[in-house]
Design an enzyme around this catalytic site. Sequence first.
Site, PDB file in Angstrom:
ATOM      1  CB  SER A  96      -0.961  -0.051   1.187  1.00 20.46           C
ATOM      2  OG  SER A  96      -1.910   0.958   1.095  1.00 20.46           O
ATOM      3  CG  ASP A 243      -6.235   1.288  -1.180  1.00 23.50           C
ATOM      4  OD1 ASP A 243      -5.366   2.165  -1.110  1.00 23.50           O
ATOM      5  OD2 ASP A 243      -6.379   0.409  -0.312  1.00 23.50           O
TER       6      ASP A 243
HETATM    7 MG    MG Z   1      -3.487   1.475  -0.149  1.00 24.31          MG
END
Ligand code: MG
Length: 459
Positions: A96, A243
């Site tokens: 991430s 995201d």
């Molecule tokens: Mg992420």
Amino acid sequence: MVKKRLFGTFGVRRVANEVLTPEFASRLAVSYGTVNSGRIAIGGDTRTSTKMIKDAIASGLLSSGCEVVDCGILPTPALQYAVRHYYDGGIMVTASHNPPKYNGIKFLDEFGIGIADEMDLAIEDIYFDGEPKRVSWNEIKEKFLNDRVIDEYINEILKRVDTEAIKKANFKVVLDPGSGAGCFTSPYLLEKLGCKLITLNAQADGFFPGRNPEPTEPNLDTLISAVKEFKADIGFAHDGDADRTICIDEHGKFVQGDKSFALVEKLMLKNRKKGQSGLIVTTVATSSAIEEIATKNDGEFIATAVGDLIVARKLHEENGLFGGEENGGLIFPDFVYGRDSALAVAKILEIMAIEGKSLSKLVEELPVYYSQKNKIECVDEIKEEIMDKISEEVSNLGFNIDRTDGVKIFKDDGWVIIRPSGTEPIFRSFSESKSQEKAIELANWGIDLIKKHKDEIES
Ligand code: MG
């Protein structure tokens, strides 16, 4: 004995090839395949170690008897989309927003949601103490490639916004995907939305040479200058696995994640169809503006414990309309049960196009709250006791409290939430109020409460 735990709030995250070796990844994958079999999709972000780990995961899955579909390098939400529609589960290789030396593994269930705690524990048990399932040589399945997920994901996003209105607005956009997985989605999406596009760090690169993958204000200074320099309407930035979306307004001002959350929430509630749920889900640590907007627009509101996975699960269970967190993670449950950066981009442009207003103007119209975050050191062993003591004390003083996550204390002029860090020996005191002075006062009060009980316990 303290139980060995591998998983954090969403999967495993470690230094690549130190802890996170191919052997480690393969054993984890075969443990996953023992618990959840069938046709499993895998994907990853742009990190240098991603292919090595993804291949090890494919081997582990095949060894357990799963069929494997490699979806390549793509954002986490794109893999979640694919799993929800076509597969029995998924594994995403990504760390991430963490620095380049890290990598991680996120496990998905058949709905494309990060797996529940019970499944985490079952996988861990097999990993440490159990015997994973190994199929015999004649039961080993195939590994396939699916390189069409990204195109389908982008087309599905286009179906969910007023593309004509956005095209007509002819926006000038600066995009900074930070050399992460968003390099393969957002530039194409913005082009299809008719934007005049300027990109920064749009070459996939596992060293993240342009900036740190976390889209915080100090990491986005180049994007901020570019928005001003090119006189753009808006700037967008993503984290490593794309995201999350962070926005920069037309004056180069960093827009806090709870503001973009509130903007999209308003649109989602306004555009909901007759009979459709108006349920908004966020965490107890997110701005009261979210609840205020839900109430004003005939919606409902639930606050969960902190964590995108918890919000996503709640949206799934309750058939909610929309949710998210204050860090730029927005969840559209009719599309993906997880934070989605690309639909967030499209929705924010849609709002600007339909309302005919600049981003700064739209943000100005939102309810105004001020927040303050303080912290104090505290050893893990006494954190629970401190929270119990604080709850008792403030309840006796007549204040309402919420123990969903930490201790949230409501006062007439705002709230403060006291939460222990899960990874560091500290407590955080986070407050919100209608004035900055009051927010600071509340956060300091929270710290004083912790200090008082900590001293009492330690003396
Ligand atoms: Mg992420």
